[in-house]
Design a protein around this motif. Structure first.
Motif, PDB file in Angstrom:
ATOM      1  N   ILE A 136       0.759  -1.196   0.224  1.00 37.82           N
ATOM      2  CA  ILE A 136       0.059   0.027  -0.025  1.00 37.82           C
ATOM      3  C   ILE A 136       0.694   1.416   0.084  1.00 37.82           C
ATOM      4  O   ILE A 136       0.558   2.238  -0.417  1.00 37.82           O
ATOM      5  CB  ILE A 136      -0.876  -0.015   1.360  1.00 37.82           C
ATOM      6  N   LEU A 137       2.101   1.298   0.401  1.00 39.20           N
ATOM      7  CA  LEU A 137       3.020   2.436   0.483  1.00 39.20           C
ATOM      8  C   LEU A 137       3.662   2.590  -0.944  1.00 39.20           C
ATOM      9  O   LEU A 137       4.246   3.436  -1.134  1.00 39.20           O
ATOM     10  CB  LEU A 137       4.162   2.318   1.622  1.00 39.20           C
ATOM     11  N   LEU A 138       3.799   1.291  -1.628  1.00 40.90           N
ATOM     12  CA  LEU A 138       4.423   1.401  -2.935  1.00 40.90           C
ATOM     13  C   LEU A 138       4.174   2.670  -3.911  1.00 40.90           C
ATOM     14  O   LEU A 138       4.994   3.287  -4.466  1.00 40.90           O
ATOM     15  CB  LEU A 138       4.513   0.121  -3.619  1.00 40.90           C
TER      16      LEU A 138
ATOM     17  N   VAL B 153       0.984  -3.769  -7.123  1.00 41.39           N
ATOM     18  CA  VAL B 153       0.912  -4.742  -6.137  1.00 41.39           C
ATOM     19  C   VAL B 153      -0.094  -4.837  -4.970  1.00 41.39           C
ATOM     20  O   VAL B 153      -0.645  -5.825  -4.495  1.00 41.39           O
ATOM     21  CB  VAL B 153       2.409  -4.653  -5.413  1.00 41.39           C
ATOM     22  N   ARG B 154      -0.648  -3.581  -4.913  1.00 43.75           N
ATOM     23  CA  ARG B 154      -1.688  -3.279  -3.828  1.00 43.75           C
ATOM     24  C   ARG B 154      -2.919  -4.153  -4.115  1.00 43.75           C
ATOM     25  O   ARG B 154      -3.398  -4.500  -3.168  1.00 43.75           O
ATOM     26  CB  ARG B 154      -2.021  -2.030  -3.461  1.00 43.75           C
ATOM     27  N   TYR B 155      -2.952  -4.546  -5.345  1.00 45.02           N
ATOM     28  CA  TYR B 155      -4.149  -5.387  -5.600  1.00 45.02           C
ATOM     29  C   TYR B 155      -4.266  -6.697  -5.270  1.00 45.02           C
ATOM     30  O   TYR B 155      -5.255  -7.249  -4.955  1.00 45.02           O
ATOM     31  CB  TYR B 155      -4.479  -5.323  -7.351  1.00 45.02           C
ATOM     32  N   VAL B 156      -3.207  -7.216  -4.734  1.00 41.99           N
ATOM     33  CA  VAL B 156      -2.912  -8.527  -4.107  1.00 41.99           C
ATOM     34  C   VAL B 156      -3.672  -8.263  -2.839  1.00 41.99           C
ATOM     35  O   VAL B 156      -4.565  -9.220  -2.412  1.00 41.99           O
ATOM     36  CB  VAL B 156      -1.595  -8.733  -3.836  1.00 41.99           C
ATOM     37  N   ALA B 157      -3.194  -7.168  -2.042  1.00 41.93           N
ATOM     38  CA  ALA B 157      -3.938  -6.976  -0.704  1.00 41.93           C
ATOM     39  C   ALA B 157      -5.308  -6.695  -0.734  1.00 41.93           C
ATOM     40  O   ALA B 157      -6.119  -7.186   0.025  1.00 41.93           O
ATOM     41  CB  ALA B 157      -3.205  -5.695   0.069  1.00 41.93           C
ATOM     42  N   PHE B 158      -5.919  -5.933  -1.928  1.00 39.69           N
ATOM     43  CA  PHE B 158      -7.199  -5.699  -1.958  1.00 39.69           C
ATOM     44  C   PHE B 158      -7.968  -6.987  -2.419  1.00 39.69           C
ATOM     45  O   PHE B 158      -8.877  -7.173  -1.805  1.00 39.69           O
ATOM     46  CB  PHE B 158      -7.369  -4.563  -3.255  1.00 39.69           C
TER      47      PHE B 158
ATOM     48  N   PHE C 269     -10.179   2.202   2.983  1.00 36.60           N
ATOM     49  CA  PHE C 269      -9.570   0.807   2.896  1.00 36.60           C
ATOM     50  C   PHE C 269      -8.059   1.124   3.369  1.00 36.60           C
ATOM     51  O   PHE C 269      -7.468   0.550   4.124  1.00 36.60           O
ATOM     52  CB  PHE C 269      -9.889   0.109   1.602  1.00 36.60           C
ATOM     53  N   LEU C 270      -7.622   2.139   2.493  1.00 40.82           N
ATOM     54  CA  LEU C 270      -6.047   2.439   2.905  1.00 40.82           C
ATOM     55  C   LEU C 270      -5.689   2.834   4.156  1.00 40.82           C
ATOM     56  O   LEU C 270      -4.856   2.177   4.692  1.00 40.82           O
ATOM     57  CB  LEU C 270      -5.965   3.581   1.675  1.00 40.82           C
ATOM     58  N   ASP C 271      -6.427   3.802   4.678  1.00 45.74           N
ATOM     59  CA  ASP C 271      -6.297   4.191   6.151  1.00 45.74           C
ATOM     60  C   ASP C 271      -6.448   2.918   7.018  1.00 45.74           C
ATOM     61  O   ASP C 271      -5.709   2.804   7.787  1.00 45.74           O
ATOM     62  CB  ASP C 271      -7.268   5.267   6.594  1.00 45.74           C
ATOM     63  N   ASP C 272      -7.322   2.362   6.769  1.00 43.78           N
ATOM     64  CA  ASP C 272      -7.583   1.104   7.653  1.00 43.78           C
ATOM     65  C   ASP C 272      -6.507   0.011   7.678  1.00 43.78           C
ATOM     66  O   ASP C 272      -5.924  -0.330   8.791  1.00 43.78           O
ATOM     67  CB  ASP C 272      -8.979   0.346   7.323  1.00 43.78           C
ATOM     68  N   ALA C 273      -5.995  -0.266   6.292  1.00 45.21           N
ATOM     69  CA  ALA C 273      -5.072  -1.113   6.154  1.00 45.21           C
ATOM     70  C   ALA C 273      -3.678  -0.554   6.826  1.00 45.21           C
ATOM     71  O   ALA C 273      -2.758  -1.506   7.389  1.00 45.21           O
ATOM     72  CB  ALA C 273      -5.022  -1.535   4.524  1.00 45.21           C
ATOM     73  N   LEU C 274      -3.333   0.591   6.447  1.00 47.50           N
ATOM     74  CA  LEU C 274      -1.984   1.204   6.854  1.00 47.50           C
ATOM     75  C   LEU C 274      -2.066   1.227   8.485  1.00 47.50           C
ATOM     76  O   LEU C 274      -1.227   0.742   9.116  1.00 47.50           O
ATOM     77  CB  LEU C 274      -2.005   2.729   6.524  1.00 47.50           C
TER      78      LEU C 274
END
Lengths: 101, 250
Positions: A37-39, B64-69, B234-239
């Motif tokens: 997410i930071l990338l 790569v974030r789509y893996v997490a999503f 989602f981003l905030d939450d995941a971070l």
């Protein structure tokens, strides 16, 4: 270019599919999730920098820096995406029209 | 939201053509990739005279974030045939996952699919309009189109700049890219900047953002600002979740 686009398309789909198709019910290790997410922050910032002051022979200062500065102001004012892009292009074009950069 | 995605797709279409892509290829790339930021990055590297494969790798790193999503949305999707799960995977974008996960339990899958399909149709259609219309424009430099790319990237970057780890990633990424630009081929500085994200892993999310309520997608005034704004909750939450775990581990 076409081959590179195919790599991008297939790679992107593979990453999207990992969750729903392959590994339903699992989670990424927290550190990996956080990295993924930071990338975009690191990459997007690098794209802003290189495309604002990058040139064929290293770093150059020209009209783009003024345009991107104006776009930054638009972002700070919460302008919609299309407006930000238009401001960046229009200000740069204006500076060039008066003969600089 | 459709409007924001439309404007974004329109800009992408215009700029893709300005950097030498044919309108057909630009439109097909939106159909097959369906990842705005990565397509933008790809075309940006092309416009700067870089190697297309470097652009593709940069785009993949962005995605790569789509893996997490995908892993986050998967438990909400009913088990089904492979083709159906593949279609769901295709619809994974920032908006569909961000807003889908914010839906009441039981409606997550439906909202995810409706939003994903809306974004896909709008994005592909807007790209086509921008790409075919963009052919009619004149000299890209005189129009300032080379500055439109960094302006667009800046708009995409904005949601990350609200939290400390995002700021650190952006700052280190910028520094690395600028240092490497004079001494390496186009595109490479951007890939190296990915290390900025690794450095930012050491930074704990700031207290202020943790205390701040997550923006509700429907009332957030920045909704129209960029496509990733919708994925912000989602981003905030995941971070924060991963930050918490990181903190506990130390």
């Amino acid at each position: 270019m076409i081959l590179a686009l195919i790599v991008l398309a297939l790679g992107t789909f593979a990453m999207k599919a990992l969750g729903p198709v392959v590994a339903a019910g699992r989670e990424l290790p927290p550190l990996a999730a956080r990295l993924s997410i930071l990338l975009p922050a690191a990459l997007l910032a690098a794209l802003v920098a290189t495309q604002t002051v990058g040139g064929p022979d290293g770093l150059t200062i020209d009209a783009r820096i003024v345009g991107v500065g104006a776009a930054g102001l638009a972002v700070a004012l919460k302008a919609p995406f299309g407006v930000v892009v238009l401001v960046g292009a229009a200000v740069t074009a204006g500076i060039r029209a008066i003969g600089w950069g | 939201m459709g409007l924001a995605v439309g404007a974004y797709g329109l800009s992408f279409g215009v700029l893709a053509v300005a950097s030498g892509m044919s309108p057909l290829v630009a439109t097909l790339s939106s159909l097959f990739v369906l990842g705005g930021g990565s397509q933008f990055a790809f075309v940006g590297v092309l416009a700067a005279g870089g190697n297309p494969m470097t652009g593709a790798i940069g785009g993949l790193l962005l995605n790569v974030r789509y893996v997490a999503f995908g892993l986050a949305i998967a438990p909400h999707l009913p088990a089904g045939r492979l083709s159906r799960r593949a279609r769901d995977a295709y619809l994974i974008v920032d908006e569909s996952v961000g807003l889908g996960l914010a839906a009441p339990p039981g409606q997550v899958a439906r909202r995810f699919r409706v939003i994903g399909a809306t974004v896909a149709v709008t994005w592909i259609g807007a790209t086509a309009i921008g790409a075919y219309g963009g052919q009619l424009l004149g000299d890209p430099e005189a129009l300032g189109l080379d500055a439109a790319f960094p302006a667009g990237f800046l708009a995409l970057l904005a949601p990350w700049l609200r939290d400390r780890p995002g700021q650190v990633a952006a700052l280190v990424g910028t520094a690395l890219a600028l240092l490497l630009t004079p001494i390496s081929p186009p595109g490479v500085p951007v890939l190296a900047a990915a290390l900025g994200a690794v450095v930012a892993l050491r930074v704990t999310p700031s207290v202020t953002s943790r205390a701040a309520p997550s923006p509700s997608p429907s009332s957030d005034p920045s909704m129209g600002c960029d496509p990733s704004a919708a994925g912000e909750a989602f981003l905030d939450d995941a971070l924060q979740r991963s930050g918490d775990t990181g903190g506990a581990r130390r």
